[in-house]
Write a protein that holds these residues in place. Structure first.
Motif, PDB file in Angstrom:
ATOM      1  N   ILE A   1       3.341  -2.209   2.003  1.00  0.00           N
ATOM      2  CA  ILE A   1       4.493  -3.078   1.799  1.00  0.00           C
ATOM      3  C   ILE A   1       4.438  -3.705   0.420  1.00  0.00           C
ATOM      4  CG2 ILE A   1       5.649  -5.177   2.617  1.00  0.00           C
ATOM      5  CD1 ILE A   1       4.617  -4.442   5.428  1.00  0.00           C
ATOM      6  N   THR A   2       5.580  -3.751  -0.238  1.00  0.00           N
ATOM      7  CA  THR A   2       5.670  -4.300  -1.589  1.00  0.00           C
ATOM      8  C   THR A   2       6.889  -5.212  -1.674  1.00  0.00           C
ATOM      9  OG1 THR A   2       7.131  -2.584  -2.480  1.00  0.00           O
ATOM     10  CG2 THR A   2       4.769  -2.112  -2.496  1.00  0.00           C
ATOM     11  N   LEU A   3       7.060  -5.828  -2.836  1.00  0.00           N
ATOM     12  CA  LEU A   3       8.326  -6.476  -3.140  1.00  0.00           C
ATOM     13  C   LEU A   3       9.326  -5.398  -3.554  1.00  0.00           C
ATOM     14  CD1 LEU A   3       7.059  -9.555  -5.203  1.00  0.00           C
ATOM     15  CD2 LEU A   3       7.634  -9.451  -2.762  1.00  0.00           C
ATOM     16  N   PRO A   4      10.611  -5.612  -3.337  1.00  0.00           N
ATOM     17  CA  PRO A   4      11.607  -4.569  -3.649  1.00  0.00           C
ATOM     18  C   PRO A   4      11.520  -4.045  -5.077  1.00  0.00           C
ATOM     19  CG  PRO A   4      12.621  -6.281  -2.340  1.00  0.00           C
ATOM     20  CD  PRO A   4      11.233  -6.772  -2.665  1.00  0.00           C
ATOM     21  N   GLU A   5      11.216  -4.922  -6.042  1.00  0.00           N
ATOM     22  CA  GLU A   5      11.182  -4.466  -7.436  1.00  0.00           C
ATOM     23  C   GLU A   5      10.012  -3.531  -7.734  1.00  0.00           C
ATOM     24  OE1 GLU A   5       9.619  -8.853  -7.683  1.00  0.00           O
ATOM     25  OE2 GLU A   5      11.037  -7.686  -6.459  1.00  0.00           O
ATOM     26  N   ASN A   6       9.018  -3.512  -6.847  1.00  0.00           N
ATOM     27  CA  ASN A   6       7.856  -2.641  -7.053  1.00  0.00           C
ATOM     28  C   ASN A   6       7.882  -1.395  -6.171  1.00  0.00           C
ATOM     29  OD1 ASN A   6       6.666  -4.397  -8.940  1.00  0.00           O
ATOM     30  ND2 ASN A   6       5.751  -5.629  -7.312  1.00  0.00           N
ATOM     31  N   HIS A   7       8.908  -1.268  -5.352  1.00  0.00           N
ATOM     32  CA  HIS A   7       8.934  -0.198  -4.361  1.00  0.00           C
ATOM     33  C   HIS A   7       8.817   1.188  -4.988  1.00  0.00           C
ATOM     34  CE1 HIS A   7      10.968   2.406  -1.238  1.00  0.00           C
ATOM     35  NE2 HIS A   7      10.057   1.785  -0.518  1.00  0.00           N
ATOM     36  N   SER A   8       9.474   1.415  -6.105  1.00  0.00           N
ATOM     37  CA  SER A   8       9.477   2.747  -6.732  1.00  0.00           C
ATOM     38  C   SER A   8       8.115   3.127  -7.303  1.00  0.00           C
ATOM     39  CB  SER A   8      10.535   2.804  -7.838  1.00  0.00           C
ATOM     40  OG  SER A   8      10.246   1.867  -8.860  1.00  0.00           O
ATOM     41  N   ARG A   9       7.237   2.150  -7.482  1.00  0.00           N
ATOM     42  CA  ARG A   9       5.902   2.437  -8.024  1.00  0.00           C
ATOM     43  C   ARG A   9       5.002   3.119  -7.002  1.00  0.00           C
ATOM     44  NH1 ARG A   9       3.640  -3.189  -9.881  1.00  0.00           N
ATOM     45  NH2 ARG A   9       1.744  -1.902  -9.989  1.00  0.00           N
ATOM     46  N   TYR A  10       5.360   3.019  -5.719  1.00  0.00           N
ATOM     47  CA  TYR A  10       4.464   3.492  -4.663  1.00  0.00           C
ATOM     48  C   TYR A  10       5.205   4.428  -3.705  1.00  0.00           C
ATOM     49  CZ  TYR A  10       2.045  -0.663  -6.399  1.00  0.00           C
ATOM     50  OH  TYR A  10       1.457  -1.604  -7.201  1.00  0.00           O
ATOM     51  N   PRO A  11       5.621   5.601  -4.182  1.00  0.00           N
ATOM     52  CA  PRO A  11       6.406   6.500  -3.324  1.00  0.00           C
ATOM     53  C   PRO A  11       5.590   7.209  -2.248  1.00  0.00           C
ATOM     54  CG  PRO A  11       5.974   7.531  -5.441  1.00  0.00           C
ATOM     55  CD  PRO A  11       5.462   6.126  -5.552  1.00  0.00           C
ATOM     56  N   THR A  12       4.284   7.378  -2.493  1.00  0.00           N
ATOM     57  CA  THR A  12       3.428   8.092  -1.548  1.00  0.00           C
ATOM     58  C   THR A  12       2.109   7.349  -1.398  1.00  0.00           C
ATOM     59  OG1 THR A  12       2.365   9.441  -3.268  1.00  0.00           O
ATOM     60  CG2 THR A  12       4.399  10.315  -2.280  1.00  0.00           C
ATOM     61  N   VAL A  13       1.370   7.703  -0.360  1.00  0.00           N
ATOM     62  CA  VAL A  13       0.050   7.095  -0.158  1.00  0.00           C
ATOM     63  C   VAL A  13      -0.871   7.414  -1.326  1.00  0.00           C
ATOM     64  CG1 VAL A  13      -1.992   7.044   1.309  1.00  0.00           C
ATOM     65  CG2 VAL A  13       0.278   7.140   2.355  1.00  0.00           C
TER      66      VAL A  13
END
Length: 235
Positions: free
Chosen positions: A109-121
């Motif tokens: 889980i991330t903040l919305p602004e960081n979501h694209s940084r973590y697309p996969t495990v």
């Protein structure tokens, strides 16, 4: 997670099984009250199982970390646990799982602004990841682990940008993010599995009665009704 003297291998009719559940004040909506009408999902389910199985229990008050150690050493007799939290290469250990009770899913889980940084495990490997002290994470060696005392602290740290990504169960994350008014984004799934009761093997003789009880409360719709009470957390 999940009472008399239990250090003998011989079961007795008056045997009482010790467990730890809902003592941290943070494992909402599973182990602690959401409000006066919702004591917690596992808190509501447990007596339905044990009453039908005719098993006496005693709750002890331990922190999450101490409870994990107490189960390992045998001072607690059972807890709620998902086999999905264990490594496939991990030895079976001196315990046995009941039949599945409910579905359980953990996310990165991330903040919305960081979501694209973590697309996969794999994109998170090597990153600092917030986790709960005492909790089992089968792949924690792949991350830089930063421990927090409870779910409440984990979400607060994420919102304060002390950490960019955490591992947390969805319903609990949604509850604490709403309490703290923090927008969160669900990233990749960390584990998806079934929550069950985990008993020390000295109590394996009780599993048939426990499994019959689980099947009965599923068939009667009692588990579904309990889960529906907490549906606002997207279970």
């Amino acid at each position: 997670m999940v009472n008399v003297s239990l250090f003998s291998d011989t079961a007795t009719a008056d045997e009482i099984l010790r467990y730890n559940l809902g003592t941290s004040g943070n494992s909402i909506p599973y182990e602690n009250a959401v409000d006066e009408d919702r004591a917690g999902i596992l808190v509501e389910i447990l007596p339905l199982i044990m009453d039908r199985a005719d098993i006496k229990t005693e709750k002890v008050m331990l922190s999450t970390k101490r409870a994990m150690l107490a189960f390992k050493t045998g001072d607690l007799d059972f807890d709620f646990f998902s086999p999905s939290w264990l490594s496939k290469d991990e030895p079976a250990g001196d315990f046995t799982f009941s039949d599945p009770i409910i579905d359980i899913t953990e996310y990165f889980i991330t903040l919305p602004e960081n979501h694209s940084r973590y697309p996969t495990v794999t994109s998170i490997y090597g990153e600092t990841v917030g986790m709960i002290s005492g909790y089992v994470y089968f792949d924690s060696d792949k991350f830089v682990r930063m421990d927090f005392q409870a779910e409440n602290n984990l979400i607060s740290a994420l919102g304060a940008k002390r950490i960019d990504v955490i591992i947390m169960e969805e319903a609990s994350a949604r509850y604490w993010s709403s309490i703290h008014d923090i927008n969160i984004a669900l990233g990749p799934i960390h584990t998806a599995g079934k929550m069950a009761l985990r008993l020390h093997n000295r109590h394996k003789d009780k599993l048939p009665a426990i499994n019959r009880a689980i099947a009965e409360i599923k068939q009667t719709g009692q588990i579904e009704r309990i889960l529906n009470k907490y549906s606002d957390f997207s279970l």
